[in-house]
Design a protein around this motif. Structure first.
Motif, PDB file in Angstrom:
ATOM      1  N   TYR A 293      24.812  33.822  15.716  1.00 28.99           N
ATOM      2  CA  TYR A 293      25.039  32.783  14.712  1.00 28.99           C
ATOM      3  C   TYR A 293      25.869  31.624  15.262  1.00 28.99           C
ATOM      4  N   ARG A 294      26.987  31.970  15.868  1.00 23.32           N
ATOM      5  CA  ARG A 294      27.877  30.964  16.439  1.00 23.32           C
ATOM      6  C   ARG A 294      27.196  30.126  17.514  1.00 23.32           C
ATOM      7  N   GLU A 295      26.431  30.812  18.366  1.00 24.58           N
ATOM      8  CA  GLU A 295      25.790  30.121  19.484  1.00 24.58           C
ATOM      9  C   GLU A 295      24.833  29.023  19.043  1.00 24.58           C
ATOM     10  N   ARG A 296      24.204  29.214  17.900  1.00 23.86           N
ATOM     11  CA  ARG A 296      23.273  28.195  17.390  1.00 23.86           C
ATOM     12  C   ARG A 296      24.030  26.895  17.166  1.00 23.86           C
ATOM     13  N   VAL A 297      25.193  27.052  16.575  1.00 27.69           N
ATOM     14  CA  VAL A 297      26.017  25.881  16.270  1.00 27.69           C
ATOM     15  C   VAL A 297      26.513  25.225  17.562  1.00 27.69           C
ATOM     16  N   PHE A 298      27.038  26.043  18.454  1.00 23.02           N
ATOM     17  CA  PHE A 298      27.563  25.511  19.718  1.00 23.02           C
ATOM     18  C   PHE A 298      26.496  24.796  20.530  1.00 23.02           C
ATOM     19  N   GLU A 299      25.282  25.307  20.444  1.00 22.46           N
ATOM     20  CA  GLU A 299      24.181  24.710  21.203  1.00 22.46           C
ATOM     21  C   GLU A 299      23.995  23.249  20.798  1.00 22.46           C
TER      22      GLU A 299
ATOM     23  N   VAL B 261      26.320  21.356  19.225  1.00 26.74           N
ATOM     24  CA  VAL B 261      27.553  20.616  19.501  1.00 26.74           C
ATOM     25  C   VAL B 261      27.631  20.195  20.972  1.00 26.74           C
ATOM     26  N   ARG B 262      27.179  21.062  21.847  1.00 23.29           N
ATOM     27  CA  ARG B 262      27.206  20.737  23.277  1.00 23.29           C
ATOM     28  C   ARG B 262      26.301  19.558  23.595  1.00 23.29           C
ATOM     29  N   ASP B 263      25.332  19.330  22.719  1.00 23.19           N
ATOM     30  CA  ASP B 263      24.366  18.254  22.952  1.00 23.19           C
ATOM     31  C   ASP B 263      24.851  16.891  22.464  1.00 23.19           C
ATOM     32  N   ILE B 264      26.000  16.886  21.800  1.00 22.30           N
ATOM     33  CA  ILE B 264      26.540  15.617  21.302  1.00 22.30           C
ATOM     34  C   ILE B 264      27.196  14.866  22.463  1.00 22.30           C
ATOM     35  N   PRO B 265      26.700  13.658  22.753  1.00 22.58           N
ATOM     36  CA  PRO B 265      27.249  12.878  23.857  1.00 22.58           C
ATOM     37  C   PRO B 265      28.619  12.300  23.525  1.00 22.58           C
TER      38      PRO B 265
ATOM     39  N   GLY C  24      36.531  28.691  15.794  1.00 19.88           N
ATOM     40  CA  GLY C  24      36.761  29.378  17.057  1.00 19.88           C
ATOM     41  C   GLY C  24      36.142  28.652  18.241  1.00 19.88           C
ATOM     42  N   ALA C  25      35.779  27.407  18.031  1.00 19.65           N
ATOM     43  CA  ALA C  25      35.136  26.627  19.089  1.00 19.65           C
ATOM     44  C   ALA C  25      36.069  26.213  20.214  1.00 19.65           C
ATOM     45  N   ASP C  26      37.351  26.141  19.907  1.00 13.67           N
ATOM     46  CA  ASP C  26      38.297  25.685  20.931  1.00 13.67           C
ATOM     47  C   ASP C  26      38.348  26.640  22.120  1.00 13.67           C
ATOM     48  N   SER C  27      37.975  27.895  21.881  1.00 13.07           N
ATOM     49  CA  SER C  27      37.993  28.872  22.968  1.00 13.07           C
ATOM     50  C   SER C  27      36.627  28.927  23.673  1.00 13.07           C
ATOM     51  N   GLU C  28      35.711  28.119  23.175  1.00 17.01           N
ATOM     52  CA  GLU C  28      34.373  28.087  23.776  1.00 17.01           C
ATOM     53  C   GLU C  28      34.253  26.825  24.624  1.00 17.01           C
ATOM     54  N   ASN C  29      33.161  26.730  25.333  1.00 23.38           N
ATOM     55  CA  ASN C  29      32.946  25.551  26.159  1.00 23.38           C
ATOM     56  C   ASN C  29      32.144  24.488  25.409  1.00 23.38           C
ATOM     57  N   VAL C  30      32.756  23.965  24.338  1.00 23.81           N
ATOM     58  CA  VAL C  30      32.066  22.958  23.538  1.00 23.81           C
ATOM     59  C   VAL C  30      32.998  21.809  23.153  1.00 23.81           C
ATOM     60  N   PRO C  31      32.444  20.608  23.036  1.00 20.22           N
ATOM     61  CA  PRO C  31      33.233  19.435  22.636  1.00 20.22           C
ATOM     62  C   PRO C  31      33.480  19.451  21.133  1.00 20.22           C
ATOM     63  N   TRP C  32      34.297  20.364  20.676  1.00 20.57           N
ATOM     64  CA  TRP C  32      34.564  20.573  19.249  1.00 20.57           C
ATOM     65  C   TRP C  32      35.074  19.321  18.545  1.00 20.57           C
ATOM     66  N   GLN C  33      35.733  18.443  19.285  1.00 21.01           N
ATOM     67  CA  GLN C  33      36.291  17.236  18.658  1.00 21.01           C
ATOM     68  C   GLN C  33      35.239  16.296  18.102  1.00 21.01           C
ATOM     69  N   ARG C  34      33.985  16.479  18.536  1.00 19.74           N
ATOM     70  CA  ARG C  34      32.917  15.587  18.071  1.00 19.74           C
ATOM     71  C   ARG C  34      32.297  16.019  16.760  1.00 19.74           C
ATOM     72  N   VAL C  35      32.865  17.015  16.128  1.00 21.35           N
ATOM     73  CA  VAL C  35      32.358  17.456  14.823  1.00 21.35           C
ATOM     74  C   VAL C  35      33.403  17.112  13.767  1.00 21.35           C
TER      75      VAL C  35
END
Length: 122
Positions: free
Chosen positions: A9-15, A17-21, A50-61
């Motif tokens: 479930y989480r990975e769908r969201v992160f996928e 978010v990672r695509d946001i330039p 819990g995105a801060d512990s993942e490799n995603v640009p969480w600030q863009r959401v």
DNA sequence: CTCGTGACGGGGG
DNA sequence: TCCCCCGCCACGA
């Protein structure tokens, strides 16, 4: 690691978010709408917690108002806004940015050409 | 299994 | 324009 057939479930969201330039943002509701299938802005926000512990640009959401919803705890609003401003996103005195200008539209979803949108106001 | 919660959203006052 | 309230759903206790 992987829960067998768990669609992660989480990975769908992160996928997404990672695509946001850099310099662009997406709202919780926007991501939820793209994923559909039971995803709501509420749940996307839960995942981003819990995105801060993942490799995603969480600030863009950010939220639908164009501001940062962090700050309750875990992460300060000022930090997220600062990080976005560092990427070129401008915020007004109310802490809101112009979504019409910085909102990112993933390919294949809705209109990727925001240049046309400007015609509406012209 | 049930109950309450939360980095949301949008309508109404 | 700002504030409040209700609806949404996955998760943890």
């Amino acid at each position: 690691m992987r829960q067998a057939d768990q669609p992660s479930y989480r990975e769908r969201v992160f996928e997404i978010v990672r695509d946001i330039p850099s310099g662009r943002v997406m709202t919780y509701g926007q991501i939820a709408e793209i994923l559909g299938e039971g995803y709501t802005a509420r749940t996307v926000g839960y995942v981003m917690h819990g995105a801060d512990s993942e490799n995603v640009p969480w600030q863009r959401v950010i939220n639908a108002k164009g501001g940062c919803s962090t700050g309750r705890f875990t992460l300060p609003v000022d930090l997220q806004q600062k990080m976005l401003e560092d990427e070129g996103v401008e915020f007004n005195e109310k802490g809101l940015c112009d979504l019409e200008r910085v909102r990112w539209h993933p390919e294949g979803f809705g209109e990727a050409d925001d240049s046309k949108r400007k015609i509406l106001f012209d």
